[in-house]
Design a protein around this motif. Structure first.
Motif, PDB file in Angstrom:
ATOM      1  N   PRO A   9       4.047  -5.162  -3.436  1.00 44.16           N
ATOM      2  CA  PRO A   9       2.927  -4.276  -3.767  1.00 44.16           C
ATOM      3  C   PRO A   9       1.631  -4.682  -3.087  1.00 44.16           C
ATOM      4  CG  PRO A   9       3.477  -5.714  -5.608  1.00 44.16           C
ATOM      5  CD  PRO A   9       4.579  -5.860  -4.604  1.00 44.16           C
ATOM      6  N   LEU A  10       1.458  -5.958  -2.830  1.00 46.60           N
ATOM      7  CA  LEU A  10       0.168  -6.394  -2.314  1.00 46.60           C
ATOM      8  C   LEU A  10      -0.045  -5.978  -0.862  1.00 46.60           C
ATOM      9  CD1 LEU A  10      -0.274  -9.912  -3.924  1.00 46.60           C
ATOM     10  CD2 LEU A  10      -0.704  -7.645  -4.838  1.00 46.60           C
ATOM     11  N   VAL A  12       1.459  -2.995   0.319  1.00 43.35           N
ATOM     12  CA  VAL A  12       1.688  -1.557   0.443  1.00 43.35           C
ATOM     13  C   VAL A  12       0.375  -0.810   0.205  1.00 43.35           C
ATOM     14  CG1 VAL A  12       2.874   0.434  -0.531  1.00 43.35           C
ATOM     15  CG2 VAL A  12       4.100  -1.717  -0.259  1.00 43.35           C
ATOM     16  N   GLN A  13      -0.006  -0.009   1.148  1.00 47.21           N
ATOM     17  CA  GLN A  13      -1.234   0.765   1.027  1.00 47.21           C
ATOM     18  C   GLN A  13      -0.925   2.160   0.464  1.00 47.21           C
ATOM     19  OE1 GLN A  13      -4.356  -0.575   1.622  1.00 47.21           O
ATOM     20  NE2 GLN A  13      -3.059  -2.385   1.639  1.00 47.21           N
ATOM     21  N   PRO A  14      -1.920   2.777  -0.191  1.00 48.16           N
ATOM     22  CA  PRO A  14      -1.693   4.079  -0.822  1.00 48.16           C
ATOM     23  C   PRO A  14      -1.080   5.119   0.119  1.00 48.16           C
ATOM     24  CG  PRO A  14      -3.788   3.184  -1.544  1.00 48.16           C
ATOM     25  CD  PRO A  14      -3.241   2.227  -0.526  1.00 48.16           C
ATOM     26  N   ILE A  17       2.579   4.512   0.396  1.00 48.47           N
ATOM     27  CA  ILE A  17       3.268   4.861  -0.845  1.00 48.47           C
ATOM     28  C   ILE A  17       3.496   6.373  -0.894  1.00 48.47           C
ATOM     29  CG2 ILE A  17       3.044   4.952  -3.360  1.00 48.47           C
ATOM     30  CD1 ILE A  17       1.462   2.319  -3.197  1.00 48.47           C
TER      31      ILE A  17
END
Lengths: 218, 218
Positions: A9-10, A12-14, A17
């Motif tokens: 998650p750290l 992965v950018q919006p 996603i």
């Protein structure tokens, strides 16, 4: 540290996603009845709800996409039935074309008039919006009475919305209000709605945001 | 006038609609695994989503209801991951106990820090909230990275929330982030979450509003 996860998650950018989500939706949606120009709305509704059934329950007036994009580009005002919808709408994309997003349900004059007439505030707020801009864009995700009042004003010739997004959620009158909207399928008011009890603010917002993205890309 | 409907929206008031909705939910829900004190939350989540599957997917830490009510009555600050949640929360019922509802994701300092560290704004906003009140009430309905960061800070001993409502919706990391929260079931941090991809702002808001209603009634 036992905090072990398969995804990262750290990093992965919006945007990634969203793109990955759209790939999953396309892979899983299977056969559907929607036109290519309607699909971006279907996709964003599923994205917002993680609910394929809800996406498949959408009903489009034949002109909804084209007219919706044109209305946004013309800067027509957007009227939301509740604050949550106003919060969710991507306002810069509305405002760059001269539009704005209004919600009247909490206005003091609406409360006074609703009490005087013993009607819901949602009904009075709808009347206020129609009086201000009969050809506005109406986004109704919660109050069946707002949608029913808008339909009544359309039939009475007092409202001629540029677009209606009508997806109230709930157990009382929500499905019925959307059935009434869907009956206008052969009329000249463009709309997006869905069948059944489900709906709500995020999917209504998703539909409008899909159109404003298309408006921006044109 | 051809506008004929079996229901009478113009005379139905919001309180009646809610009461009738709750009757329908009780009639249709069938067997479920929830305790009596958890049921008001389940009921409002179903009411907000018209989705029994979503309601049945809820997972409660054993202390969630009691601790959640106590936290609201103690005026603990409420941190929402997105503006839509802040808009939906019944703020007078939070504020009457001295609480407030904050959302930091759009703060300029959060944007700067997120860019500097190449992390999501949701992560930085979570850190800001934890720094301000490690024992706050956290309501996360959208951003898996916010929930994962909060879990990381709990495990690191830096956060000890009075209540976590964690119900992100979506296709990427949402279900996984909720699985991570559910693994804390034997810990001492009270939480409400759900299984699967569904979730979102309205159901997260519904859970908190159910608790604030109970807080008011005590």
């Amino acid at each position: 540290m036992e905090f072990n996860m398969d995804f990262k998650p750290l990093t992965v950018q919006p945007q990634e996603i969203e793109s990955l989500s759209f790939d999953i939706i396309t892979a899983e949606i299977g056969e559907h009845p929607f036109r290519a120009d309607q699909y971006p709305v279907v996709q964003r509704v599923i994205h917002a709800s993680a609910d394929f059934d809800l996406g498949r329950s959408l009903v489009f007036h034949r002109d909804a996409i084209e007219a919706g994009i044109a209305a946004i580009r013309a800067g027509k005002p957007v009227f939301a039935d509740v604050q949550m919808i106003q919060s969710g709408i991507s306002k810069p994309r509305i405002e760059k074309f001269g539009g704005r997003v209004e919600v009247y349900i909490s206005d003091p004059d609406v409360a006074v008039e609703a009490k005087r007439l013993n009607l819901t505030r949602a009904i009075i707020a709808t009347r206020k919006a129609v009086a201000e801009a009969p050809d506005g864009i109406f986004v109704i995700g919660n109050a069946p009475t707002a949608l029913l009042e808008l339909i009544r004003l359309i039939k009475a010739g007092e409202a001629r919305p540029s677009l209606v997004i009508g997806m109230p959620v709930g157990f009382v009158s929500a499905a019925e209000s959307k059935d009434e909207l869907a009956k206008l399928i052969d009329g000249d008011v463009p709309f997006i709605t869905n069948r059944g009890r489900k709906g709500g603010s995020p999917v209504s917002v998703a539909a409008l945001n899909a159109l404003s993205l298309l408006a921006e890309q044109q």
